[in-house]
Design a protein around this motif. Structure first.
Motif, PDB file in Angstrom:
ATOM      1  N   LYS A  18       0.839  -1.194   0.000  1.00 17.31           N
ATOM      2  CA  LYS A  18       0.000   0.000   0.000  1.00 17.31           C
ATOM      3  C   LYS A  18       0.876   1.246   0.000  1.00 17.31           C
ATOM      4  CE  LYS A  18      -3.785  -2.420   0.308  1.00 17.31           C
ATOM      5  NZ  LYS A  18      -4.686  -2.522  -0.863  1.00 17.31           N
ATOM      6  N   TYR A  19       0.481   2.205  -0.797  1.00 12.19           N
ATOM      7  CA  TYR A  19       1.194   3.474  -0.895  1.00 12.19           C
ATOM      8  C   TYR A  19       0.866   4.339   0.316  1.00 12.19           C
ATOM      9  CZ  TYR A  19       2.635   8.001  -2.858  1.00 12.19           C
ATOM     10  OH  TYR A  19       3.220   9.227  -3.069  1.00 12.19           O
ATOM     11  N   SER A  20       1.923   4.922   0.957  1.00 11.30           N
ATOM     12  CA  SER A  20       1.710   5.678   2.190  1.00 11.30           C
ATOM     13  C   SER A  20       1.614   7.183   1.970  1.00 11.30           C
ATOM     14  CB  SER A  20       2.841   5.385   3.184  1.00 11.30           C
ATOM     15  OG  SER A  20       4.050   6.030   2.784  1.00 11.30           O
ATOM     16  N   GLY A  21       2.037   7.659   0.796  1.00  6.74           N
ATOM     17  CA  GLY A  21       1.977   9.092   0.523  1.00  6.74           C
ATOM     18  C   GLY A  21       3.297   9.820   0.687  1.00  6.74           C
ATOM     19  N   SER A  22       4.387   9.096   0.940  1.00 10.24           N
ATOM     20  CA  SER A  22       5.661   9.763   1.232  1.00 10.24           C
ATOM     21  C   SER A  22       6.276  10.458   0.017  1.00 10.24           C
ATOM     22  CB  SER A  22       6.669   8.753   1.807  1.00 10.24           C
ATOM     23  OG  SER A  22       7.051   7.802   0.823  1.00 10.24           O
ATOM     24  N   LEU A  23       5.788  10.157  -1.180  1.00 13.64           N
ATOM     25  CA  LEU A  23       6.319  10.785  -2.391  1.00 13.64           C
ATOM     26  C   LEU A  23       5.406  11.875  -2.934  1.00 13.64           C
ATOM     27  CD1 LEU A  23       7.543   7.568  -4.281  1.00 13.64           C
ATOM     28  CD2 LEU A  23       8.924   9.151  -2.923  1.00 13.64           C
ATOM     29  N   ASP A  24       4.379  12.242  -2.181  1.00 15.40           N
ATOM     30  CA  ASP A  24       3.403  13.213  -2.685  1.00 15.40           C
ATOM     31  C   ASP A  24       4.005  14.589  -2.940  1.00 15.40           C
ATOM     32  OD1 ASP A  24       1.481  11.289  -2.629  1.00 15.40           O
ATOM     33  OD2 ASP A  24       0.395  12.067  -0.877  1.00 15.40           O
ATOM     34  N   HIS A  25       5.158  14.865  -2.349  1.00 15.89           N
ATOM     35  CA  HIS A  25       5.776  16.180  -2.547  1.00 15.89           C
ATOM     36  C   HIS A  25       6.498  16.300  -3.890  1.00 15.89           C
ATOM     37  CE1 HIS A  25       8.963  13.549  -1.064  1.00 15.89           C
ATOM     38  NE2 HIS A  25       9.863  14.428  -1.497  1.00 15.89           N
ATOM     39  N   LEU A  26       6.622  15.203  -4.624  1.00 16.84           N
ATOM     40  CA  LEU A  26       7.357  15.210  -5.882  1.00 16.84           C
ATOM     41  C   LEU A  26       6.421  15.478  -7.062  1.00 16.84           C
ATOM     42  CD1 LEU A  26       9.682  12.101  -5.365  1.00 16.84           C
ATOM     43  CD2 LEU A  26      10.210  14.512  -4.933  1.00 16.84           C
ATOM     44  N   SER A  27       6.849  16.334  -7.960  1.00 22.04           N
ATOM     45  CA  SER A  27       6.063  16.644  -9.159  1.00 22.04           C
ATOM     46  C   SER A  27       6.210  15.506 -10.169  1.00 22.04           C
ATOM     47  CB  SER A  27       6.548  17.942  -9.805  1.00 22.04           C
ATOM     48  OG  SER A  27       6.413  19.025  -8.910  1.00 22.04           O
ATOM     49  N   TYR A  28       5.096  15.151 -10.801  1.00 18.85           N
ATOM     50  CA  TYR A  28       5.142  14.076 -11.791  1.00 18.85           C
ATOM     51  C   TYR A  28       4.026  14.236 -12.809  1.00 18.85           C
ATOM     52  CZ  TYR A  28       1.173  11.872  -9.367  1.00 18.85           C
ATOM     53  OH  TYR A  28      -0.061  11.611  -8.804  1.00 18.85           O
ATOM     54  N   VAL A  29       4.179  13.543 -13.918  1.00 18.68           N
ATOM     55  CA  VAL A  29       3.112  13.392 -14.907  1.00 18.68           C
ATOM     56  C   VAL A  29       3.005  11.911 -15.229  1.00 18.68           C
ATOM     57  CG1 VAL A  29       3.370  15.690 -15.916  1.00 18.68           C
ATOM     58  CG2 VAL A  29       4.736  13.794 -16.815  1.00 18.68           C
ATOM     59  N   GLU A  30       1.792  11.455 -15.489  1.00 21.26           N
ATOM     60  CA  GLU A  30       1.613  10.087 -15.951  1.00 21.26           C
ATOM     61  C   GLU A  30       1.940  10.055 -17.445  1.00 21.26           C
ATOM     62  OE1 GLU A  30       1.589   8.537 -13.465  1.00 21.26           O
ATOM     63  OE2 GLU A  30      -0.232   8.495 -12.240  1.00 21.26           O
ATOM     64  N   VAL A  31       2.764   9.107 -17.864  1.00 19.68           N
ATOM     65  CA  VAL A  31       3.187   9.054 -19.257  1.00 19.68           C
ATOM     66  C   VAL A  31       2.011   8.735 -20.167  1.00 19.68           C
ATOM     67  CG1 VAL A  31       4.780   7.962 -20.881  1.00 19.68           C
ATOM     68  CG2 VAL A  31       5.500   8.366 -18.528  1.00 19.68           C
TER      69      VAL A  31
END
Length: 358
Positions: free
Chosen positions: A17-30
């Motif tokens: 399960k994803y915990s949210g620790s990477l939510d601060h990183l900017s991303y786009v879905e390819v």
């Protein structure tokens, strides 16, 4: 996020399960189906964060759900040891067998291996270089031909020729031409979902032999011994012909994916007549080539990196850099070694798990 599964307690591995620790990183879905690109993130920052283990574990979830993750920002500050540790930790923190580690390339002792950009060699690092590959795999049948290229043979997942193949692979491109040399990834989850239920049920019961005799022939021609063991106590010797399920379960998500149904290292589907097994492999390849919405494409830039989950995607390099005058394409790749592939009867397809219709 992974949807709740009523049969989760029956799965061999509980989905992560994803915990949210990477939510601060900017991303786009390819694409809506496969791939995520972190536009400004540095792998080095994730490795040295105060909550590094939490971030790496979450990254394993993202990679396993999306199939492949791109890091677009220049990662060249990442040392070779850090690249190895990054790949190793993503595998370890996502539940691979405790005794496993990073893959050792079978032909590491071959004099055709070229050093990394720093002039050194490392048994856990495979140097991606098209010219070196011609020398390293010169004993592979079919590499020299005057026929037009069949690029469908490029699709593969890493180390399928091992009893325990790679789970995660991370490639950092050291030098690449301004055009050409793109890499493509295809979602095995989605290819499975494009197959009718009766056909899926048939494929669920099949295994395939994944033989790669080039390693033994290269060692014989070069008069040196194959590397052994190679990231797992089960990856030993020079047989290189394991049997793997055509459909496997991804241990991180609990989703089914086509695995050993197609690819460079798949030599035949077991138990079928020649025409039948060729028909099935051709059918799966047709699904890949006729469904380009299942594919993410990386146009490389110097220092960019990609990390993917080999149990749910295939990838293929585009061999066109010879068309670019003076082109040099060199990268370094580390691969973690996962579990022996398996199909969990309690697992479901991705679309079934997420409640997405075709």
């Amino acid at each position: 996020m992974i949807a709740a599964d009523p049969d989760v307690s029956q799965l061999i591995y509980e989905p992560m399960k994803y915990s949210g620790s990477l939510d601060h990183l900017s991303y786009v879905e390819v694409t809506p189906i496969i791939g995520r690109e972190y536009t400004t993130a540095k792998i080095k920052d994730i490795l040295h964060a105060a909550n590094a283990e939490e971030q790496l574990r979450d990254l394993a979830v993202v990679i396993s759900e999306r199939g492949v993750v791109f890091f677009r920002k220049d990662q060249s500050e990442l040392s070779v040891d850090e690249l190895k540790r990054f790949t190793d930790e993503v595998g370890r923190l996502s539940g691979r067998p405790k005794e496993n580690g990073l893959h050792v390339h079978p032909l590491y002792r071959d004099p055709g291996n070229i050093p990394m950009g720093n002039g050194e060699t490392d048994e856990n690092i495979y140097v991606i270089n098209s010219e070196a590959a011609k020398v390293l795999y010169k004993t592979m049948p079919g590499r020299t031909t005057n026929q037009p290229k069949d690029l469908s043979r490029e699709w593969h997942s890493d180390a399928t020729f091992e009893e325990c193949p790679s789970d995660f692979s991370c490639l950092m491109m050291e030098e690449t031409p301004p055009d050409g040399g793109d890499t493509l990834w295809c979602s095995g989850y989605e290819i499975y979902d494009r197959i009718s239920p009766p056909m899926r049920e048939f494929l669920d019961g099949l295994t395939a032999t994944c033989a790669q005799p080039v390693f033994k022939s290269a060692c014989t021609a070069g008069n040196y011994e194959v590397m052994s063991p190679r990231g797992s106590p089960l990856n030993v010797g020079d047989n290189f012909a394991p049997s793997h399920p055509v459909v496997r379960t991804n241990r991180q998500t609990g989703w089914k994916s086509i695995f050993a149904g197609v690819g460079l290292h798949v030599t035949r589907i077991n138990g079928l007549y020649d025409y039948e097994e060729k028909m099935i492999r051709d059918y799966i390849m047709r699904l890949i080539t006729h469904n380009h919405d299942c594919i993410a494409r990386m146009h490389w830039t110097n220092g960019a990196a990609a990390i993917w989950n080999n149990s749910c995607v295939w990838h293929a390099a585009t061999p066109d850099t010879h068309l670019v005058p003076g082109a040099v394409r060199t990268g370094i790749r580390a691969s973690s070694i996962g579990e022996k592939p398996y199909l969990d009867p309690a697992s479901t397809s991705r679309r079934e798990a997420l409640g997405i219709s075709i």
